[in-house]
Design a protein around this motif. Structure first.
Motif, PDB file in Angstrom:
ATOM      1  N   ALA A 132     -11.065  12.457 -25.422  1.00  0.00           N
ATOM      2  CA  ALA A 132     -10.624  11.397 -24.525  1.00  0.00           C
ATOM      3  C   ALA A 132      -9.873  11.979 -23.335  1.00  0.00           C
ATOM      4  N   LEU A 133      -9.672  11.136 -22.321  1.00  0.00           N
ATOM      5  CA  LEU A 133      -9.018  11.559 -21.099  1.00  0.00           C
ATOM      6  C   LEU A 133      -7.588  11.019 -21.027  1.00  0.00           C
ATOM      7  N   GLY A 134      -6.705  11.818 -20.448  1.00  0.00           N
ATOM      8  CA  GLY A 134      -5.349  11.384 -20.158  1.00  0.00           C
ATOM      9  C   GLY A 134      -5.293  10.844 -18.745  1.00  0.00           C
ATOM     10  N   MET A 135      -4.846  11.676 -17.811  1.00  0.00           N
ATOM     11  CA  MET A 135      -4.781  11.225 -16.420  1.00  0.00           C
ATOM     12  C   MET A 135      -4.645  12.429 -15.496  1.00  0.00           C
ATOM     13  N   ILE A 136      -4.863  12.174 -14.232  1.00  0.00           N
ATOM     14  CA  ILE A 136      -4.487  13.132 -13.204  1.00  0.00           C
ATOM     15  C   ILE A 136      -3.246  12.577 -12.516  1.00  0.00           C
ATOM     16  N   ASN A 137      -2.271  13.430 -12.317  1.00  0.00           N
ATOM     17  CA  ASN A 137      -0.996  13.046 -11.721  1.00  0.00           C
ATOM     18  C   ASN A 137      -0.766  13.935 -10.494  1.00  0.00           C
ATOM     19  N   VAL A 138      -0.648  13.312  -9.325  1.00  0.00           N
ATOM     20  CA  VAL A 138      -0.416  14.047  -8.083  1.00  0.00           C
ATOM     21  C   VAL A 138       0.883  13.539  -7.464  1.00  0.00           C
ATOM     22  N   ILE A 139       1.813  14.463  -7.223  1.00  0.00           N
ATOM     23  CA  ILE A 139       3.130  14.106  -6.704  1.00  0.00           C
ATOM     24  C   ILE A 139       3.351  14.801  -5.363  1.00  0.00           C
ATOM     25  N   ALA A 140       3.485  14.007  -4.319  1.00  0.00           N
ATOM     26  CA  ALA A 140       3.806  14.524  -2.990  1.00  0.00           C
ATOM     27  C   ALA A 140       5.261  14.214  -2.692  1.00  0.00           C
ATOM     28  N   GLY A 141       5.979  15.202  -2.169  1.00  0.00           N
ATOM     29  CA  GLY A 141       7.385  14.996  -1.872  1.00  0.00           C
ATOM     30  C   GLY A 141       7.804  15.704  -0.603  1.00  0.00           C
ATOM     31  N   TYR A 142       8.804  15.138   0.051  1.00  0.00           N
ATOM     32  CA  TYR A 142       9.396  15.778   1.230  1.00  0.00           C
ATOM     33  C   TYR A 142      10.903  15.783   1.048  1.00  0.00           C
ATOM     34  N   GLU A 143      11.478  16.966   1.132  1.00  0.00           N
ATOM     35  CA  GLU A 143      12.907  17.118   0.928  1.00  0.00           C
ATOM     36  C   GLU A 143      13.563  17.641   2.200  1.00  0.00           C
ATOM     37  N   GLY A 144      14.257  16.764   2.882  1.00  0.00           N
ATOM     38  CA  GLY A 144      15.004  17.161   4.062  1.00  0.00           C
ATOM     39  C   GLY A 144      16.455  17.419   3.714  1.00  0.00           C
ATOM     40  N   GLU A 145      17.230  17.747   4.716  1.00  0.00           N
ATOM     41  CA  GLU A 145      18.647  18.025   4.480  1.00  0.00           C
ATOM     42  C   GLU A 145      19.390  16.772   4.028  1.00  0.00           C
ATOM     43  N   LYS A 146      19.014  15.619   4.567  1.00  0.00           N
ATOM     44  CA  LYS A 146      19.691  14.377   4.242  1.00  0.00           C
ATOM     45  C   LYS A 146      18.780  13.338   3.578  1.00  0.00           C
ATOM     46  N   VAL A 147      17.514  13.335   3.943  1.00  0.00           N
ATOM     47  CA  VAL A 147      16.607  12.295   3.461  1.00  0.00           C
ATOM     48  C   VAL A 147      15.324  12.899   2.910  1.00  0.00           C
ATOM     49  N   GLY A 148      14.586  12.092   2.167  1.00  0.00           N
ATOM     50  CA  GLY A 148      13.316  12.547   1.622  1.00  0.00           C
ATOM     51  C   GLY A 148      12.584  11.417   0.935  1.00  0.00           C
ATOM     52  N   PHE A 149      11.398  11.734   0.385  1.00  0.00           N
ATOM     53  CA  PHE A 149      10.626  10.727  -0.332  1.00  0.00           C
ATOM     54  C   PHE A 149       9.851  11.386  -1.455  1.00  0.00           C
ATOM     55  N   VAL A 150       9.383  10.564  -2.397  1.00  0.00           N
ATOM     56  CA  VAL A 150       8.492  10.994  -3.471  1.00  0.00           C
ATOM     57  C   VAL A 150       7.394   9.950  -3.602  1.00  0.00           C
ATOM     58  N   ALA A 151       6.136  10.405  -3.585  1.00  0.00           N
ATOM     59  CA  ALA A 151       4.982   9.543  -3.830  1.00  0.00           C
ATOM     60  C   ALA A 151       4.243  10.113  -5.033  1.00  0.00           C
ATOM     61  N   ASP A 152       4.344   9.433  -6.154  1.00  0.00           N
ATOM     62  CA  ASP A 152       3.830   9.904  -7.442  1.00  0.00           C
ATOM     63  C   ASP A 152       2.650   9.017  -7.831  1.00  0.00           C
ATOM     64  N   MET A 153       1.432   9.590  -7.811  1.00  0.00           N
ATOM     65  CA  MET A 153       0.227   8.815  -8.057  1.00  0.00           C
ATOM     66  C   MET A 153      -0.419   9.238  -9.381  1.00  0.00           C
ATOM     67  N   VAL A 154      -0.928   8.246 -10.121  1.00  0.00           N
ATOM     68  CA  VAL A 154      -1.585   8.518 -11.398  1.00  0.00           C
ATOM     69  C   VAL A 154      -2.956   7.841 -11.409  1.00  0.00           C
ATOM     70  N   TYR A 155      -3.902   8.486 -12.083  1.00  0.00           N
ATOM     71  CA  TYR A 155      -5.238   7.914 -12.191  1.00  0.00           C
ATOM     72  C   TYR A 155      -5.845   8.341 -13.519  1.00  0.00           C
ATOM     73  N   GLY A 156      -6.369   7.382 -14.272  1.00  0.00           N
ATOM     74  CA  GLY A 156      -6.931   7.656 -15.585  1.00  0.00           C
ATOM     75  C   GLY A 156      -6.300   6.749 -16.623  1.00  0.00           C
ATOM     76  N   PRO A 157      -6.800   6.782 -17.875  1.00  0.00           N
ATOM     77  CA  PRO A 157      -6.309   5.871 -18.919  1.00  0.00           C
ATOM     78  C   PRO A 157      -4.801   5.940 -19.143  1.00  0.00           C
ATOM     79  N   ARG A 158      -4.230   7.142 -19.172  1.00  0.00           N
ATOM     80  CA  ARG A 158      -2.784   7.264 -19.372  1.00  0.00           C
ATOM     81  C   ARG A 158      -2.033   6.648 -18.194  1.00  0.00           C
ATOM     82  N   GLY A 159      -2.571   6.819 -16.992  1.00  0.00           N
ATOM     83  CA  GLY A 159      -1.965   6.232 -15.810  1.00  0.00           C
ATOM     84  C   GLY A 159      -2.021   4.719 -15.829  1.00  0.00           C
ATOM     85  N   VAL A 160      -3.136   4.148 -16.306  1.00  0.00           N
ATOM     86  CA  VAL A 160      -3.262   2.697 -16.404  1.00  0.00           C
ATOM     87  C   VAL A 160      -2.208   2.145 -17.348  1.00  0.00           C
ATOM     88  N   ASP A 161      -2.012   2.812 -18.494  1.00  0.00           N
ATOM     89  CA  ASP A 161      -0.977   2.377 -19.440  1.00  0.00           C
ATOM     90  C   ASP A 161       0.411   2.461 -18.815  1.00  0.00           C
TER      91      ASP A 161
END
Length: 328
Positions: free
Chosen positions: A59-88
């Motif tokens: 069976a399949l779990g998922m693919i997990n792709v995490i993009a992040g930007y870390e600045g001195e004061k601010v930043g973001f995280v975009a965490d994407m999941v795809y597949g059966p584990r991600g659906v759950d």
């Protein structure tokens, strides 16, 4: 000669700037796949009543792709999941909307001691997490499976001292990960003290208190601990339970661990699978972690024993899983 020196200096400057930019932007993640089969109890496709690793055969779990930007004061995280584990993991998202968003938040380091975060972030409750790379066991506990998995709101992380911390949060009702459906709000708090965490979640539908922590007994022996109690509002169903996670490193590449968990439904919660109020389960999971570079091979033996028949007429189910998790 001057042109050559100027060209070299310009190239060096571009390389340095590029390296600085690479340190700020990150791209990471994982993929996982597994085999699971029953040794005894139930039918071939019967699985424990906990999330993830619950399909028969390969069976399949998922693919997990995490993009992040870390600045001195601010930043973001975009965490994407795809597949059966991600659906759950993102079951609370409406169909056809953001079903691949696991986390999506921006943050501001207001000072050296205070960080504000706004958006969708994984829960602060519990010992286990959604990503298989951060869990020792591949299958998950009942405490984790009963959730919550994620919250959407704003939180403040405050460093009280070198080894103490405080987190305060205002969030949508639990599992409302995209918008607020009814105008009510949940409140969360976490007190951290030398690697031990006391968590509280006050939701319109329930109240939950959770302890998560662990201790390095020796250089090679770690003991993790999780305990939680959830009380439903208006005499609604709840749960409580505890789990221990002893883990031993036998070498740099191999570790072995045991998760023992006792979990009880308070009322007719229903997720254990018995359909009977006040059901309980004792689950023991023996797991190995063998690392080959970025790939981790995870063999696992699991025994679930319930107070009432939960596995197609059986009170016990023994199963085997073999997972492959690659992180990048």
């Amino acid at each position: 000669m001057k042109k050559l020196i100027f060209t070299l200096l310009l190239a060096s400057s571009l390389i340095v700037n590029a390296q600085e930019e690479e340190k700020k932007f990150t791209l990471s993640g994982s993929i996982d796949t597994y085999f699971r089969g029953n040794i005894s109890g139930g039918n071939y496709d019967t699985a424990p009543g906990s999330s993830f690793a619950n399909q028969p055969g390969f069976a399949l779990g998922m693919i997990n792709v995490i993009a992040g930007y870390e600045g001195e004061k601010v930043g973001f995280v975009a965490d994407m999941v795809y597949g059966p584990r991600g659906v759950d993991a993102v079951f609370g998202s409406p169909v056809g909307s953001s079903q691949i968003v696991n986390q999506l938040y921006a943050y501001w380091n207001v000072s050296e001691k205070v960080t504000l975060t706004m958006g969708n972030f994984n829960t602060f409750l519990g010992y286990e997490v959604i990503s298989p790379t951060a869990n020792f066991n591949y299958s998950t506990s009942y405490l984790f499976s009963y959730g919550p998995f994620s919250h959407t709101g704003i939180k403040a992380d405050i460093a009280l001292g070198e080894d103490t911390s405080l987190m305060l949060a205002v969030m949508n009702p639990t599992d409302a990960t995209e918008f607020n459906p009814n105008g009510s709000y949940a409140f969360g708090a976490q007190l951290g003290f030398y690697g031990q965490y006391l968590n509280v979640l006050v939701d319109p539908a329930f109240f939950e208190i959770d302890y998560t922590g662990g201790f390095d007994v020796s250089n090679s022996f770690f003991l993790g601990i999780n305990a939680a109690y959830l009380s439903g509002s208006d005499d609604g169903p709840g749960f409580y339970g505890a789990a221990l996670y002893p883990q031993i490193a036998t070498s740099d590449s191999f570790k072995i661990g045991l998760r023992t968990e006792y979990f009880i439904e308070d009322g007719d919660f229903g997720a254990i699978g018995t359909g009977i109020a006040d059901s309980s389960v004792f689950a023991t999971t023996l797991t190995g972690n063998y690392s080959i570079g970025s790939l981790t091979i995870i063999p696992e033996l699991r025994l679930d024993s319930t107070s009432e028949a939960a596995f197609v007429g059986d009170k016990a189910l023994s199963s085997f899983a073999l997972a492959a998790v690659y992180s990048f």
